[in-house]
Write a protein that holds these residues in place. Structure first.
Motif, PDB file in Angstrom:
ATOM      1  N   TYR A 146      -1.705   5.960  64.058  1.00  0.00           N
ATOM      2  CA  TYR A 146      -1.961   5.907  63.419  1.00  0.00           C
ATOM      3  C   TYR A 146      -1.549   4.336  63.664  1.00  0.00           C
ATOM      4  O   TYR A 146      -1.196   3.769  62.542  1.00  0.00           O
ATOM      5  N   GLY A 147      -1.620   3.971  63.974  1.00  0.00           N
ATOM      6  CA  GLY A 147      -1.619   2.364  65.098  1.00  0.00           C
ATOM      7  C   GLY A 147       0.304   1.933  65.826  1.00  0.00           C
ATOM      8  O   GLY A 147       0.037   1.530  65.978  1.00  0.00           O
ATOM      9  N   ASN A 148       0.713   2.866  65.664  1.00  0.00           N
ATOM     10  CA  ASN A 148       2.001   2.603  66.582  1.00  0.00           C
ATOM     11  C   ASN A 148       1.752   2.863  68.019  1.00  0.00           C
ATOM     12  O   ASN A 148       1.170   3.941  68.510  1.00  0.00           O
ATOM     13  N   TYR A 149       2.495   1.983  68.781  1.00  0.00           N
ATOM     14  CA  TYR A 149       2.835   2.035  69.610  1.00  0.00           C
ATOM     15  C   TYR A 149       3.331   2.703  70.336  1.00  0.00           C
ATOM     16  O   TYR A 149       4.591   2.557  70.715  1.00  0.00           O
ATOM     17  N   ILE A 150       3.248   3.845  71.222  1.00  0.00           N
ATOM     18  CA  ILE A 150       4.186   4.772  71.791  1.00  0.00           C
ATOM     19  C   ILE A 150       4.657   4.315  73.728  1.00  0.00           C
ATOM     20  O   ILE A 150       3.792   4.856  73.702  1.00  0.00           O
ATOM     21  N   GLU A 151       5.987   3.957  73.265  1.00  0.00           N
ATOM     22  CA  GLU A 151       6.479   4.513  74.890  1.00  0.00           C
ATOM     23  C   GLU A 151       7.344   4.910  75.707  1.00  0.00           C
ATOM     24  O   GLU A 151       7.925   5.623  74.792  1.00  0.00           O
ATOM     25  N   TYR A 152       6.799   5.133  76.714  1.00  0.00           N
ATOM     26  CA  TYR A 152       7.643   6.745  77.529  1.00  0.00           C
ATOM     27  C   TYR A 152       8.622   5.572  78.842  1.00  0.00           C
ATOM     28  O   TYR A 152       8.139   5.505  79.925  1.00  0.00           O
ATOM     29  N   ASP A 153      10.200   6.290  78.795  1.00  0.00           N
ATOM     30  CA  ASP A 153      10.950   6.211  79.716  1.00  0.00           C
ATOM     31  C   ASP A 153      10.724   6.974  80.501  1.00  0.00           C
ATOM     32  O   ASP A 153      10.410   7.764  80.930  1.00  0.00           O
ATOM     33  N   GLU A 154      11.694   6.838  81.822  1.00  0.00           N
ATOM     34  CA  GLU A 154      11.381   7.186  83.804  1.00  0.00           C
ATOM     35  C   GLU A 154      11.924   8.625  82.903  1.00  0.00           C
ATOM     36  O   GLU A 154      11.412   9.525  84.398  1.00  0.00           O
ATOM     37  N   HIS A 155      12.696   9.066  81.839  1.00  0.00           N
ATOM     38  CA  HIS A 155      12.682  10.760  81.552  1.00  0.00           C
ATOM     39  C   HIS A 155      11.613  11.294  80.902  1.00  0.00           C
ATOM     40  O   HIS A 155      11.758  12.162  80.736  1.00  0.00           O
TER      41      HIS A 155
END
Length: 467
Positions: A146-155
């Motif tokens: 959908y064009g959303n930027y998803i980030e991931y943390d260290e967990h």
């Protein structure tokens, strides 16, 4: 009306005595820093001389076979590769300066943006011995369908940039529709080509901060505005990136309306209260002045080998603390603020090359004044028409669109030095942020775990006022 009264302060259980305790602690171990810094430099030189006679490939192979080694998926990737791995595209734009350097800017292209120039362009400018990669490497992430930027943390927990500002500024802004351009100053890995000279030539290294200000920065701004057909752009700088813009605005009014706003992360000007042990490199100034113009400390190839070795050491969970300790010693690194597991990625990008002339000007800033390059009385008369090098005078800046975001615990740009900037500026700041979270140091403004929460959301809010 009191100036700077609307200061946003992010305070994590810190009282007014904390800064005094920090100063006291620094004083108590100052002699240790001096000793450790000298030993570190000597060891670095010896280590370089040793491994220069072997192949970096051999050393890397040994490191990769040791227990505890784990290769991050972003390790060794350049900015182009990181951008594409996140689902974005990029454009490479070359600008040739008046003195012959080919400066490469990287434009982040969001495939979901039908009109790339819908918003005013934003130029992100890195600091000393750095490159554009710092603005795209904080965390791993991707554009969803959908064009959303998803980030991931260290967990491994996901964060949707539409709900809360993410940590990786380049992608955070591009995902929100901004036209993001990443700067690279002369001689670094992205801007190493010169029309007449190579890095083996002395003439190649005859550049100072003044040349980056007058040639590189102006060429980038002019090119972006011409290419996008906009009359102004936004500018976000880190460390020396801010020094360049402050210097430019102090010598000409030509860019005061073309740069709106100018957001300074870890604003860097004078270093009278420099706490980082890197300050002891000032002992090398007489040597730099006597030697011919050359790269600062190591050649481009030497730095490439250093990045390869250091990043692979950091890829080992049992050895990463060696790199962390070294960085903390030089400029500050708190694992409670920065992600230890991303160290191999960060230091596969840093340090980049700089000239010895630029280093000399960095050293001179510890005296409390920022001047143009000092060529000596005879040459100064020819170039400046005076015996001494002229000062960059911040009181001559006529912009009312400057924002300063800084930390109480920055060992490189202290509160005293930031206050020195504020006292000299003639106009009120358009925005100001003071972070009081312990351990939030100089590199935290590009790589902190909570950068989105504490800084990037403020940037987005301020930029929205100029849309």
């Amino acid at each position: 009306m009191q100036r700077f009264k609307n200061v946003t302060s992010v305070d994590k259980n810190v009282n007014i005595s904390d800064n005094k305790r920090v100063d006291s602690k620094i004083s108590q171990i100052n002699y240790r820093f001096k000793f450790l810094f000298v030993v570190t430099v000597i060891n670095a030189i010896v280590f370089y001389l040793i491994y220069a006679n072997f192949t970096a490939e051999l050393l890397v192979n040994i490191l990769r076979k040791l227990p505890g080694y784990n290769l991050d998926q972003d390790h060794g990737r350049n900015a182009f590769e990181i951008i594409e791995s996140r689902g974005f595209k990029y454009e490479s734009h070359m600008v040739i300066t008046k003195d012959g350097f080919h400066i490469q800017m990287v434009r982040i292209v969001n495939p979901f943006n039908k009109n790339q120039t819908q918003h005013r362009p934003i130029l992100l400018f890195h600091g000393l011995v750095s490159s554009c990669g710092v603005f795209v490497s904080n965390r791993f992430g991707h554009l969803d369908e959908y064009g959303n930027y998803i980030e991931y943390d260290e967990h491994g927990h996901a964060n949707n940039n539409t709900e809360q500002a993410g940590n990786t500024l380049g992608f955070v802004l591009s995902a929100r529709g901004y036209d993001v351009w990443l700067a690279n100053y002369r001689a670094n890995s992205y801007s190493s080509y010169h029309s007449l000279y190579t890095p083996e030539d002395d003439e190649y290294w005859k550049y100072s901060l003044d040349d980056i200000v007058q040639y590189d920065l102006t060429a980038m701004i002019d090119y972006i505005l011409s290419h996008t057909k906009h009359s102004s752009l936004s500018f976000v700088g880190h460390s020396q990136g801010n020094t360049l813009m402050l210097a430019l605005m102090s010598i000409t009014d030509s860019y005061k309306d073309r740069v709106r706003p100018f957001i300074a992360l870890a604003p860097s000007w004078t270093h009278v209260k420099l706490r980082a042990p890197i300050s002891y490199i000032s002992v090398l100034k007489p040597l730099f002045k006597k030697l011919r113009p050359q790269p600062f400390l190591l050649t481009p190839r030497g730095l490439e080998i250093s990045r390869e070795i250091m990043s692979n050491i950091a890829s080992n969970k049992y050895l990463v603390w060696v790199v962390r300790w070294f960085v903390d010693l030089m400029i500050g690194f708190d694992p409670n603020v920065l992600r230890l597991d991303r160290v191999p990625v960060y230091f596969s990008m840093l340090p980049e090359v700089a000239s010895s002339w630029n280093a000399i000007q960095q050293i001179d800033r510890t005296l409390g004044i920022v001047k143009q390059f000092d060529y000596g009385q005879e040459e100064n008369m020819k170039i400046y028409g005076r015996k001494d090098a002229p000062e960059y005078d911040l009181s001559k800046i006529n912009s009312s669109h400057i924002a300063l975001y800084y930390s109480e615990f920055d060992s490189y740009d202290s509160l005293e030095d930031v206050n020195g900037i504020k006292e000299k500026l003639r106009y009120d700041l358009v925005d100001e942020l003071l972070i009081r979270e312990p351990g939030w140091d100089h590199l935290s403004f590009i790589w902190a775990k909570k950068l989105g929460e504490l800084v990037n959301h403020k940037i987005i809010k301020l930029l929205s006022r100029y849309d």
